[in-house]
Write a protein that holds these residues in place. Structure first.
Motif, PDB file in Angstrom:
ATOM      1  N   PRO A 175      -6.309   5.677  -2.894  1.00 58.76           N
ATOM      2  CA  PRO A 175      -6.617   4.822  -1.743  1.00 58.76           C
ATOM      3  C   PRO A 175      -7.900   4.014  -1.896  1.00 58.76           C
ATOM      4  O   PRO A 175      -7.931   2.819  -1.564  1.00 58.76           O
ATOM      5  N   LEU A 184       0.708   3.919  -3.134  1.00 59.75           N
ATOM      6  CA  LEU A 184       0.185   5.263  -2.903  1.00 59.75           C
ATOM      7  C   LEU A 184       1.297   6.308  -2.819  1.00 59.75           C
ATOM      8  O   LEU A 184       1.157   7.342  -2.164  1.00 59.75           O
ATOM      9  N   ALA A 242       0.816  -1.211   0.000  1.00 57.93           N
ATOM     10  CA  ALA A 242       0.000   0.000   0.000  1.00 57.93           C
ATOM     11  C   ALA A 242       0.854   1.266   0.000  1.00 57.93           C
ATOM     12  O   ALA A 242       0.566   2.224  -0.722  1.00 57.93           O
ATOM     13  N   LEU A 275      -7.401   1.221  -4.533  1.00 55.13           N
ATOM     14  CA  LEU A 275      -6.455   0.227  -4.030  1.00 55.13           C
ATOM     15  C   LEU A 275      -7.136  -0.668  -3.008  1.00 55.13           C
ATOM     16  O   LEU A 275      -6.986  -1.898  -3.037  1.00 55.13           O
ATOM     17  N   GLY A 276      -7.900  -0.068  -2.098  1.00 56.31           N
ATOM     18  CA  GLY A 276      -8.626  -0.866  -1.114  1.00 56.31           C
ATOM     19  C   GLY A 276      -9.589  -1.830  -1.769  1.00 56.31           C
ATOM     20  O   GLY A 276      -9.685  -3.003  -1.377  1.00 56.31           O
ATOM     21  N   ARG A 333      -6.706   9.376   4.281  1.00 55.44           N
ATOM     22  CA  ARG A 333      -6.523   8.558   3.069  1.00 55.44           C
ATOM     23  C   ARG A 333      -6.522   7.066   3.419  1.00 55.44           C
ATOM     24  O   ARG A 333      -6.987   6.248   2.630  1.00 55.44           O
ATOM     25  N   MET A 354      -9.026   4.069   1.921  1.00 52.46           N
ATOM     26  CA  MET A 354      -8.667   2.725   1.500  1.00 52.46           C
ATOM     27  C   MET A 354      -9.612   1.703   2.122  1.00 52.46           C
ATOM     28  O   MET A 354     -10.078   0.761   1.461  1.00 52.46           O
ATOM     29  N   TRP A 363      -5.844  -3.684   7.257  1.00 54.72           N
ATOM     30  CA  TRP A 363      -6.983  -2.798   7.516  1.00 54.72           C
ATOM     31  C   TRP A 363      -7.062  -2.389   8.982  1.00 54.72           C
ATOM     32  O   TRP A 363      -7.840  -1.494   9.343  1.00 54.72           O
TER      33      TRP A 363
END
Length: 506
Positions: free
Chosen positions: A445, A153, A149, A448-449, A272, A276, A257
């Protein structure tokens, strides 16, 4: 609970596979791309017919996958062999819906992140410096997800620079710390149990490094713990107020997470990081509610089962045509192979069919100059995910145009092949290599999440389809136990070969 081979759909799929698949110039063209959460999935380059798709949908229904998807998102799935609930989907729910303990942990992390990023007096080094660098110590799920991540990012990164240390090899520690200023470095130690050997050894090395360069008071002042076992961290001297917790029901490879995402939040800011989580939550809701025909995770999972069990494909390539997603294959190696690399089913019985394929990959276009030769003309057919980002990341529009052209060219070459009349035999490409194209609107974000949650939910869905537990990893333990018994036999220095000291015989 039905085992997959006991279902009518599995038998139908076996029948369809025995009839073969004829690759035509228009093969797969009736499959329309499906979109959810800003991600489009194109499965038109797969060895399937309308009948295959119908049988795959029926298989999902017969094993109750739609119901199990809803149970996963609600936190109701159990990791049977470890007798724990599977809680990672709860981590990305909007704040009002989350468990109180999860909310409290994330709130504490939020406050700390803001303090570090603003240089607040409560989050400065022993020498009263603002932190310019963060050394993150963790391994496996405690590092791979956050590192992916942070790298993905990059253009949003406006906090301290993040460095990841995982390997127990002392050279890795030396190389990373050689570039850091001890007086301006925060150390984040991430371990679910807080007893992981590699992490403990590297944390001890960091403590000695800071003590030698800053003073003994650097520990615990410049250290932060992230763990599901806070009592162990505090017992080792870490401060309770900078020990951030997460539930024991969150597996390492699903933990980015949680407060394990602290390095992500330090790099790009907590807001941000929350975006995500929102992207992942959106994908969870899609997974739990959409019908098979438009359900991205279910389709990826089902087509993967078709390729593995009925097309006898033993490997799967992950090909992100985005340099900032270059760590995605590495993350998915753990996510998929540690989750579904199993040979015992949920009933404790040997599995009589293939499960997870070997996962590997590389960012495009680099991989084209490496292993793509085998993808195109090797003796084993290998399926692939080609991942693209519609909006460019870099400044150059023409370079992004060329990148996308290469991505689609590889997908078409793998699928269509080259059978032009008169070609020399060594120039023939058989084609028929299954390819899924996954298109992100942009690399931010939220998307990507959603992408990572797409793969997490795919992994869970395949575990259901294969009737295995995707949330344990007992295969990791044996080597650790043997290493402890061999440690005393390994000399610290020697001029003699080591191999003769360790026989393969019991």
């Amino acid at each position: 609970m039905k085992k997959p081979q006991q279902t009518a759909a599995w038998q139908k799929l076996a029948q369809l596979a025995s009839e073969g698949f004829r690759l035509e110039p228009t093969s797969g063209s009736t499959l329309s791309p499906v979109t959810a959460c800003g991600i489009t999935l194109d499965l038109s380059r797969q060895r399937v017919t309308v009948l295959t798709r119908q049988a795959l949908a029926a298989l999902c229904d017969e094993v109750d996958l739609p119901q199990k998807a809803m149970e996963l998102v609600a936190g109701l799935v159990m990791n049977r062999t470890e007798d724990r609930p599977v809680l990672h989907p709860l981590l990305r729910q909007p704040t009002p819906a989350t468990d109180t303990s999860i909310r409290q942990s994330l709130n504490a992390m939020h406050g700390f992140v803001d303090a570090v990023r603003t240089g607040h007096a409560s989050a400065r080094s022993v020498a009263d410096h603002r932190y310019t660098d963060v050394l993150v110590i963790g391994i496996g799920g405690s590092a791979l997800g956050p590192q992916l991540a942070v790298n993905a990012l990059t253009r949003f990164a406006d906090g301290p620079k993040i460095h990841f240390l995982s390997n127990i090899d002392g050279a890795s520690f030396d190389d990373i710390t050689a570039t850091l200023s001890p007086a301006m470095t925060l150390v984040v130690v991430i371990s679910k149990t807080f007893t992981t050997e590699e992490t403990t050894i590297n944390a001890d090395a960091a403590r000695a490094w800071l003590a030698a360069n800053v003073g003994s008071e650097a520990f615990p002042a410049q250290f932060v713990a992230v763990t599901a076992n806070p009592a162990e961290a505090v017992a080792r001297g870490y401060r309770p107020e900078t020990t951030f917790t997460f539930p024991v029901g969150v597996g390492g490879r699903f933990s980015m997470w949680s407060t394990v995402g602290l390095p992500i939040a330090l790099a790009v800011g907590f807001d941000r990081f929350r975006e995500m989580l929102d992207g992942a939550f959106a994908m969870d809701q899609h997974f739990a509610s959409a019908p098979f025909e438009s359900n991205l995770p279910m389709q990826l999972a089902a087509y993967g089962v078709w390729n593995r069990n009925f097309q006898a494909l033993t490997a799967h390539a992950v090909l992100p045509y985005a340099e900032r997603l270059s760590l995605l294959p590495k993350h998915l190696q753990q996510l998929e192979m540690e989750s579904n690399g199993k040979s015992v089913d949920l009933d404790g019985e040997p599995v009589t069919y293939a499960t997870c394929p070997v996962i590997f990959g590389e960012a495009g276009t680099n991989g084209q100059h490496s292993f793509h030769q085998l993808l195109h003309q090797g003796t084993d057919a290998i399926s692939s995910d080609v991942i693209i980002v519609r909006e460019r990341e870099g400044r150059s529009a023409s370079q992004h145009q060329r990148l996308l052209a290469n991505a689609f060219a590889q997908a078409n070459a793998l699928w269509r092949g080259n059978h032009t009349a008169g070609l020399a035999p060594w120039r023939i490409h058989m084609g028929g290599r299954p390819v899924s194209i996954i298109e992100l609107t942009r690399l931010d974000p939220f998307h990507l999440g959603a992408l990572i949650a797409l793969y997490e939910n795919k992994v869970f869905a395949q575990g259901v389809l294969w009737h295995i537990n995707s949330f344990d990893q007992w295969g990791v333990e044996l080597g650790k136990m043997i290493a402890k018994t061999l440690l005393a036999s390994v000399p610290q220095t020697t001029d003699m070969p080591l191999t003769p000291l360790f026989s393969a015989a019991p």
